[in-house]
Structures are given as structure tokens and as C-alpha cells.
Design a protein around this motif. Structure first.
Motif, PDB file in Angstrom:
ATOM      1  N   LEU A  10       0.827  -1.209   0.000  1.00 38.79           N
ATOM      2  CA  LEU A  10       0.000   0.000   0.000  1.00 38.79           C
ATOM      3  C   LEU A  10       0.862   1.259   0.000  1.00 38.79           C
ATOM      4  N   ALA A  11       1.953   1.226   0.748  1.00 44.60           N
ATOM      5  CA  ALA A  11       2.849   2.387   0.785  1.00 44.60           C
ATOM      6  C   ALA A  11       3.467   2.634  -0.586  1.00 44.60           C
ATOM      7  N   ARG A  12       3.855   1.551  -1.278  1.00 48.11           N
ATOM      8  CA  ARG A  12       4.418   1.707  -2.621  1.00 48.11           C
ATOM      9  C   ARG A  12       3.372   2.279  -3.579  1.00 48.11           C
ATOM     10  N   ALA A  13       2.135   1.823  -3.450  1.00 50.96           N
ATOM     11  CA  ALA A  13       1.062   2.321  -4.313  1.00 50.96           C
ATOM     12  C   ALA A  13       0.818   3.811  -4.082  1.00 50.96           C
ATOM     13  N   ASP A  14       0.866   4.221  -2.822  1.00 50.05           N
ATOM     14  CA  ASP A  14       0.668   5.639  -2.509  1.00 50.05           C
ATOM     15  C   ASP A  14       1.810   6.488  -3.090  1.00 50.05           C
ATOM     16  N   ARG A  15       3.036   5.958  -2.999  1.00 43.33           N
ATOM     17  CA  ARG A  15       4.177   6.700  -3.548  1.00 43.33           C
ATOM     18  C   ARG A  15       4.062   6.821  -5.076  1.00 43.33           C
ATOM     19  N   ARG A  16       3.646   5.748  -5.705  1.00 45.22           N
ATOM     20  CA  ARG A  16       3.488   5.790  -7.162  1.00 45.22           C
ATOM     21  C   ARG A  16       2.409   6.809  -7.561  1.00 45.22           C
ATOM     22  N   TRP A  17       1.348   6.843  -6.773  1.00 47.69           N
ATOM     23  CA  TRP A  17       0.264   7.774  -7.079  1.00 47.69           C
ATOM     24  C   TRP A  17       0.780   9.210  -7.017  1.00 47.69           C
ATOM     25  N   GLU A  18       1.563   9.480  -5.991  1.00 45.09           N
ATOM     26  CA  GLU A  18       2.115  10.839  -5.845  1.00 45.09           C
ATOM     27  C   GLU A  18       3.067  11.162  -6.991  1.00 45.09           C
ATOM     28  N   GLU A  19       3.863  10.179  -7.421  1.00 46.49           N
ATOM     29  CA  GLU A  19       4.800  10.409  -8.514  1.00 46.49           C
ATOM     30  C   GLU A  19       4.061  10.726  -9.815  1.00 46.49           C
ATOM     31  N   ILE A  20       2.921  10.042 -10.009  1.00 48.93           N
ATOM     32  CA  ILE A  20       2.170  10.223 -11.261  1.00 48.93           C
ATOM     33  C   ILE A  20       1.244  11.424 -11.202  1.00 48.93           C
ATOM     34  N   TRP A  21       0.504  11.577 -10.107  1.00 45.92           N
ATOM     35  CA  TRP A  21      -0.556  12.587 -10.035  1.00 45.92           C
ATOM     36  C   TRP A  21      -0.258  13.749  -9.085  1.00 45.92           C
ATOM     37  N   GLY A  22       0.809  13.622  -8.309  1.00 45.91           N
ATOM     38  CA  GLY A  22       1.026  14.631  -7.272  1.00 45.91           C
ATOM     39  C   GLY A  22       1.192  16.038  -7.790  1.00 45.91           C
ATOM     40  N   ASP A  23       1.889  16.213  -8.922  1.00 44.40           N
ATOM     41  CA  ASP A  23       2.152  17.553  -9.461  1.00 44.40           C
ATOM     42  C   ASP A  23       1.085  18.020 -10.439  1.00 44.40           C
ATOM     43  N   ARG A  24       0.100  17.186 -10.685  1.00 47.09           N
ATOM     44  CA  ARG A  24      -0.940  17.567 -11.644  1.00 47.09           C
ATOM     45  C   ARG A  24      -1.855  18.639 -11.030  1.00 47.09           C
ATOM     46  N   PRO A  25      -2.135  19.688 -11.809  1.00 48.60           N
ATOM     47  CA  PRO A  25      -3.056  20.729 -11.275  1.00 48.60           C
ATOM     48  C   PRO A  25      -4.500  20.218 -11.269  1.00 48.60           C
TER      49      PRO A  25
END
Length: 266
Positions: free
Chosen positions: A134-149
Motif C-alpha cells: 500500500l505504501a508503494r502504491a501511494d508513492r506511485r500515485w504521488e509520482e504520477i498525479w502529485g504535481d498535476r493541477p
């Protein structure tokens, strides 16, 4: 009776004695082979269970898995196997005119399950892997969507919650799969590692090594009981999380659950 007749009679008597000895030796060989086949056959049956379990776990057929591990414990029964092992060792010693093996080393000397190095898995182990996934999934989500406006912050949180729920369902599914794999690992360990060592020890006349291998196999077989419970618990969690991920078995259980609820409400 003349000398020639006496000589012939003596030869016939000796020949009869040789024939009797040959019959005894043949009976010994047959008995040794039969008992050895019994011991070797158990190893083959254990490996056959692996193929059965592979299909049963893939189909989420927990009832069939339980039957398979019960069959394993019946196969790897110390009280049944040890007499066959001792029979081979004793008969081989008699046939080969070698010292009778020492039968004083009993299986009760090896009753402590914690002393054996068979595969082990606990719910804590599974949960640690689950949390890490789950922690890896959360990190991946941030990498992909974190900077998206995001025009609407609530949309961002909704998407994140949805993706997290998907990741959680996959992690739950993987946790149950890992628990099922552990059952197979125990069976493989018995069939691929311990049983060949047992057979080799019996063939070489090393009773102490044979007893140790048998005791280790019996310990691993007993461990399949708790391993199955671990699998059952985590498969139940998978069913509660996503019945559809269990295919035909999930559909069957959902229908059964619906029927039981209808009976209670009626």
C-alpha cells in the motif's frame, strides 16, 4: 547304497539347500523392494498433491485445499512410515549379513516443531508485506498525479481514494495468494527436499539420518494445519473485499451468502 548313489544323494541335498536359500533370499529381496516402494511412493504422492493444490488454490477452492493438506498429514505419518523404514533396514542387514541397525532412536526425540527449518509464515509477515504494498502504491500515485493541477481539490481526493481502494483490493488478493503459496511451499519442501533425503538414508542403511528426515517431514506436515488456517482467514478477507476476484468460487459463495440472508430475513 553305493558310493555313487551316496554322492548323488548328497549333491541333491546340497542343491535343495541352495534352492531353499535362494528362495529365502528372493523373499527377502521382494519384501525389501515392497517396503521400499511404500516409502518412495509416499514421496511421489506428496509431489502429486502439489499439482492438485496448484489448481485448487488458483480456483480458490478452499475446501479442496483443506482436504489436500489433511491427506498430506495422513501420508506423512510417523507411526506408519517408521515401521516400513525399520523393516527395510533390518531385512537388508539380514540379507547382506551386516550388523543389525540400532532401533533405539525414537521419533519422540524430535517432537519440538521449532527445531526444524521448514518454511514459515505468520499473519504478521503477511501484514507487513500488505502495508508495504500500500505504501508503494501511494508513492506511485504521488509520482504520477502529485504535481498535476486539479481545478477541484475534492476531485483529487476522490481520485486518490478510488485508486487507493483499488490498490488495497489488489494487496488483499496478493496476501491471500501468498498464504496459499505457503501451503504449497511446505508440501514442496517435504516432497523435493526431505523425502529424497529420507530415501537416500534408508538405502544407505543410516537409520539416524532417516529418522531425522522423517521427523522433519512430519513437523512440516503438521505445520500445514496452521498454514491452511492462515490461507482460509486471508481468503475470507479477499471475499469480503472483492468476491468477483475469486471467480466461480466467489460467485458461489455470494449466492450462498445471499440465500442465507434471505432465509434469516424471511
Amino acid at each position: 547304497m553305493g558310493d555313487l548313489a551316496k554322492a548323488v544323494a548328497k549333491l541333491e541335498e546340497e542343491a535343495e539347500g541352495v534352492r531353499e536359500l535362494r528362495k529365502i533370499a528372493e523373499r527377502l529381496d521382494s519384501e525389501i523392494d515392497a517396503r521400499m516402494e511404500d516409502v518412495e511412493g509416499i514421496g511421489s504422492e506428496v509431489l502429486d498433491l502439489h499439482g492438485d493444490l496448484d489448481n485448487q488454490i488458483a480456483e480458490h477452492d478452499y475446501m479442496a485445499v483443506e482436504q489436500s493438506v489433511t491427506s498430506l498429514r495422513r501420508l506423512v505419518d510417523m507411526e506408519t512410515v517408521l515401521p516400513a523404514v525399520d523393516a527395510v533396514l533390518l531385512l537388508t542387514a539380514l540379507r547382506d549379513d551386516e550388523p543389525v541397525p540400532n532401533l533405539t532412536l525414537s521419533l519422540s526425540s524430535f517432537d519440538d516443531d521449532d527445531s526444524w527449518d521448514h518454511p514459515r509464515l505468520s499473519q504478521k509477515d503477511l501484514d507487513r508485506t500488505f502495508e508495504a504494498a500500500l505504501a508503494r502504491a501511494d508513492r506511485r500515485w504521488e509520482e504520477i498525479w502529485g504535481d498535476r493541477p486539479w481545478e477541484d481539490p475534492s476531485e483529487r481526493e476522490s481520485q486518490r481514494a478510488e485508486d487507493h481502494a483499488d490498490a488495497e483490493r489488489e494487496a488483499i488478493k496478493e496476501r491471500a495468494r501468498r498464504a496459499g503459496s505457503h501451503v504449497m511451499e511446505l508440501i514442496d519442501y517435504i516432497g523435493d527436499t526431505l523425502w529424497p533425503g529420507l530415501v537416500e538414508a534408508v538405502e544407505s542403511g543410516d537409520r539416524e539420518r532417516a529418522v531425522r528426515a522423517l521427523a522433519a517431514a512430519a513437523s512440516a506436515a503438521r505445520a500445514t494445519e496452521s498454514a491452511y488456517k492462515l490461507y482460509e482467514v486471508n481468503l475470507s478477507i479477499q471475499f469480503e473485499s472483492s468476491p468477483e476476484s475469486m471467480g466461480a468460487m466467489g460467485e458461489f459463495l455470494s449466492d450462498a451468502q445471499g440465500w442465507l440472508l434471505s432465509q434469516k430475513s424471511g
